[in-house]
Scaffold this motif. Structure first.
Motif, short mmCIF file in Angstrom:
data_model
loop_
_atom_site.label_atom_id
_atom_site.label_comp_id
_atom_site.label_asym_id
_atom_site.label_seq_id
_atom_site.Cartn_x
_atom_site.Cartn_y
_atom_site.Cartn_z
N GLY A 156 -5.10 9.74 5.95
CA GLY A 156 -6.38 9.03 5.93
C GLY A 156 -6.49 8.04 4.79
O GLY A 156 -7.47 7.29 4.69
N ASN A 157 -5.46 8.05 3.93
CA ASN A 157 -5.46 7.10 2.81
C ASN A 157 -4.51 5.93 3.02
O ASN A 157 -4.37 5.08 2.14
CB ASN A 157 -5.16 7.83 1.51
N VAL A 158 -3.83 5.91 4.17
CA VAL A 158 -2.99 4.75 4.49
C VAL A 158 -3.94 3.60 4.83
O VAL A 158 -4.84 3.77 5.64
CB VAL A 158 -2.07 5.04 5.71
N PRO A 159 -3.79 2.48 4.18
CA PRO A 159 -4.74 1.39 4.45
C PRO A 159 -4.58 0.83 5.86
O PRO A 159 -3.48 0.89 6.39
CB PRO A 159 -4.37 0.33 3.40
N THR A 219 -6.60 10.46 10.69
CA THR A 219 -6.62 9.14 10.04
C THR A 219 -8.04 8.67 9.70
O THR A 219 -8.22 7.72 8.96
CB THR A 219 -5.90 8.07 10.88
N GLY A 220 -9.05 9.35 10.25
CA GLY A 220 -10.43 9.04 9.88
C GLY A 220 -10.89 9.86 8.68
O GLY A 220 -11.99 9.64 8.16
N LYS A 260 -8.86 -0.46 11.16
CA LYS A 260 -10.02 0.15 10.52
C LYS A 260 -11.09 0.49 11.56
O LYS A 260 -11.71 1.56 11.50
CB LYS A 260 -10.58 -0.76 9.43
N ALA A 261 -11.28 -0.42 12.51
CA ALA A 261 -12.30 -0.17 13.54
C ALA A 261 -11.98 1.12 14.30
O ALA A 261 -12.88 1.92 14.59
CB ALA A 261 -12.37 -1.35 14.51
N TYR A 262 -10.70 1.34 14.58
CA TYR A 262 -10.30 2.59 15.26
C TYR A 262 -10.62 3.80 14.39
O TYR A 262 -11.21 4.78 14.85
CB TYR A 262 -8.80 2.56 15.58
N LYS A 263 -10.23 3.73 13.13
CA LYS A 263 -10.45 4.87 12.23
C LYS A 263 -11.95 5.12 12.05
O LYS A 263 -12.40 6.26 12.05
CB LYS A 263 -9.76 4.64 10.88
N ASP A 264 -12.72 4.03 11.93
CA ASP A 264 -14.18 4.17 11.85
C ASP A 264 -14.71 4.87 13.11
O ASP A 264 -15.60 5.72 13.04
CB ASP A 264 -14.86 2.79 11.75
N SER A 265 -14.15 4.49 14.26
CA SER A 265 -14.64 5.08 15.52
C SER A 265 -14.37 6.59 15.55
O SER A 265 -15.15 7.37 16.08
CB SER A 265 -14.02 4.40 16.74
N LYS A 266 -13.27 7.00 14.93
CA LYS A 266 -12.95 8.43 14.88
C LYS A 266 -13.92 9.16 13.95
O LYS A 266 -14.31 10.29 14.22
CB LYS A 266 -11.50 8.65 14.44
N VAL A 267 -14.31 8.49 12.85
CA VAL A 267 -15.33 9.09 11.98
C VAL A 267 -16.62 9.27 12.79
O VAL A 267 -17.27 10.32 12.74
CB VAL A 267 -15.58 8.22 10.72
N CYS A 268 -16.98 8.25 13.57
CA CYS A 268 -18.18 8.35 14.42
C CYS A 268 -18.05 9.54 15.37
O CYS A 268 -19.01 10.29 15.58
CB CYS A 268 -18.38 7.08 15.25
N ASN A 269 -16.87 9.72 15.96
CA ASN A 269 -16.66 10.83 16.89
C ASN A 269 -16.92 12.17 16.20
O ASN A 269 -17.58 13.05 16.75
CB ASN A 269 -15.23 10.82 17.45
N MET A 270 -16.40 12.30 14.98
CA MET A 270 -16.53 13.58 14.27
C MET A 270 -17.96 13.81 13.79
O MET A 270 -18.47 14.92 13.84
CB MET A 270 -15.50 13.65 13.14
#
Ligand code: LMG
Ligand code: NDP
Ligand code: PMR
Length: 395
Positions: A232-235, A224-225, A268-278
């Motif tokens: 990953g395109n689900v708003p 989802t990130g 969004k904050a969760y998905k952003d956090s997953k981007v940070c993880n990756m």
């Protein structure tokens, strides 16, 4: 959720049918009490602290002196010693299932790093994890003090560290207002990314000095990130922007609570956090793989639609999400199967490649997946690293 997790574990054996079909061929389918062998509470002065640290060093030196990662058995046969793996958030869901999968092999000693000591103990017990093969240590990732305390406790235990799994996460899809960590960061990014960032940085030396044949640092990511997938395109979509909110401290006082500087949105904050993880996994790889030989990896384990991650979602969502993922997207995976997947990334000799984001196809075979443009942006990863260092007090 521990009960939910553990009751699902033994009953979901039809696992290799899951994690199915792929549109893109990529991410999936469709279209308290601190553990202490040496309790910090019993250390009364600095000298005592020093001498305890010293003895830890001595124990390590001795272990290393005998032969790397190898124990001499009584018959004189050499056997690989048990690997020591720290798993954050091992009290439910993916973390618990991974702890179980690893402990059951008899080759791993699992350090369950959890915020709720009793819950973790109970979860391990009801999952049937042999008590010889795990301990629980207290770690609350939403407090940098707790992270530092955990690292101190671990170092004092004198155990070598062979693998660190950054797994814990919170998800607040229905929150109207942000909540904050002890240090004043928005909770999802503060816990999922910043807590793990500090933890991994502080434990890197331990991984470095481990004599285990394959040392690994794994940070759990997600589909989802990744905006190169349908999921990953689900708003709302992940987007770190230019990190202006993060540079401002994510506190909501002088800056936004969101990394990109926008309005609070828990999903969004969760998905952003997953981007940070990756991104963090890749930046670790670039900075440290060659020098240390540590394997850095991330993964999307599949959609484990039954875990505690969705505890704050509305009841209708929790009811419909598992059948939706099972029968429509076919991205569903059981907790047990997801645990086996992460356990592979921890221990499989074939998965030693560093800098990789793993996924699994419909026959449950692992493959190296493509990250989205943002989640593989080298410049953003570097910037994220630097801003994160400042926020957690490492720079
Ligand atoms: C945001 O909304 C919120 O704003 C945010 O606060 C946060 O919660 C975030 O990601 C979390 O969600 C996003 C989401 C809310 O909106 C959308 O995704 C936009 C689309 C909305 C469409 C909803 C209609 C649901 C229809 C599902 C069908 C899709 C597939 C169609 C293909 C059919 C092919 C045969 O949306 C939701 O919360 C809705 C919940 C969606 C998940 C559950 C969907 C259930 C669908 C019904 C399945 C029933 C199970 C059937 C079993 C079948 C057996 C054969
Ligand atoms: P769960 O909610 O079941 O597990 C999350 C774990 O994190 C729990 O053990 C929880 O502890 C722990 N945790 C939460 N906050 C903290 C904290 N402050 N300090 C320490 N531990 C904390 O969710 P999942 O098993 O689904 O999630 C595990 C990982 O998998 C996450 O990184 C998630 O992003 C990822 N993931 C999940 C997917 C899914 O479909 N479920 C898909 C892709 C990735 P407690 O038990 O005390 O609440
Ligand atoms: Mg998503 C195409 C397949 C697919 C996959 C693999 C997932 C995984 N999701 C898919 C599709 C869709 N989802 C579609 C078409 C929709 C619109 C109906 C949809 C909706 C949806 C919602 C509302 N999905 C969600 C939510 C959540 O609240 C979950 C989330 O975003 O958590 C951050 C979620 C998820 N979908 C997934 C996965 C793995 C999640 C959850 C967890 C995560 O990324 O960690």
């Amino acid at each position: 959720m521990a009960l939910q997790a553990t009751s699902i574990l033994p009953s979901s054996l039809s696992v290799h049918k899951e994690g199915k079909s792929s549109l893109s061929g990529k991410d999936t389918s469709f279209c308290g009490v601190s553990f202490s062998e040496v309790s910090p509470l019993v250390i009364r002065n600095k000298r005592e602290l020093k001498s305890q640290r010293l003895s830890v060093g001595q124990i390590r030196a001795q272990t290393a002196a005998t032969s790397p990662g190898v124990n001499q058995s009584t018959q004189g046969k050499k056997t690989l010693r048990k690997g020591n793996v720290i798993i954050t958030g091992a009290s439910s869901g993916l973390g618990l299932a991974t702890a179980k999968a690893l402990a059951d092999t008899g080759k791993w000693h699992v350090i369950m790093a959890c915020r709720d000591f009793l819950k973790a103990q109970r979860a391990a017990k009801s999952a049937g994890i042999d008590k010889e093969n795990f301990i629980v240590m207290h770690l609350d990732l939403s407090s940098l003090d707790s992270v530092r305390q955990f690292v101190d406790n671990f170092k004092r235990s004198g155990k070598p560290l062979d693998v660190l799994v950054c797994n814990a996460a919170v998800y607040q899809p229905t929150a109207k207002e942000p909540s904050f960590t002890a240090d004043g960061f928005e909770l999802s990014v503060g816990t999922n990314h910043l807590g793990h960032f500090l933890l991994a940085r502080l434990l890197l030396d331990d991984l470095k000095t481990s004599d285990y044949p394959s040392k690994r640092l794994i940070i759990v990511g997600s589909i989802t990130g990744n905006t190169n997938t349908l999921a990953g395109n689900v708003p709302p979509k992940a987007n770190l922007g230019d990190l202006r909110g993060m540079a401002g401290g994510l506190s909501g006082t002088n800056s936004s609570v969101m990394i990109d500087g926008g309005e609070f949105d828990g999903a969004k904050a969760y998905k952003d956090s997953k981007v940070c993880n990756m991104l963090t996994m890749q930046e670790f790889h670039r900075r440290y793989h060659e020098e240390t030989g540590i394997t850095f990896a991330s993964l999307y384990p599949g959609c484990i639609a039954t875990t505690g991650l969705f505890r704050e979602h509305i009841p209708l969502f929790r009811l419909l999400f598992p059948p939706f993922q099972k029968y429509i997207t076919k991205g569903y995976v059981s907790e047990e199967e997801s645990g086996k997947r992460l356990a592979q990334v921890v221990g499989e000799p074939s998965l030693t490649k560093s800098g990789v984001y793993w996924s699994w196809n419909k026959t449950s075979a692992s493959f190296e997946n493509q990250l989205s443009e943002e989640a593989s942006d080298v410049e953003k990863a570097r910037k994220l690293w630097e801003v994160s260092e400042k926020l957690v007090g490492l720079a």
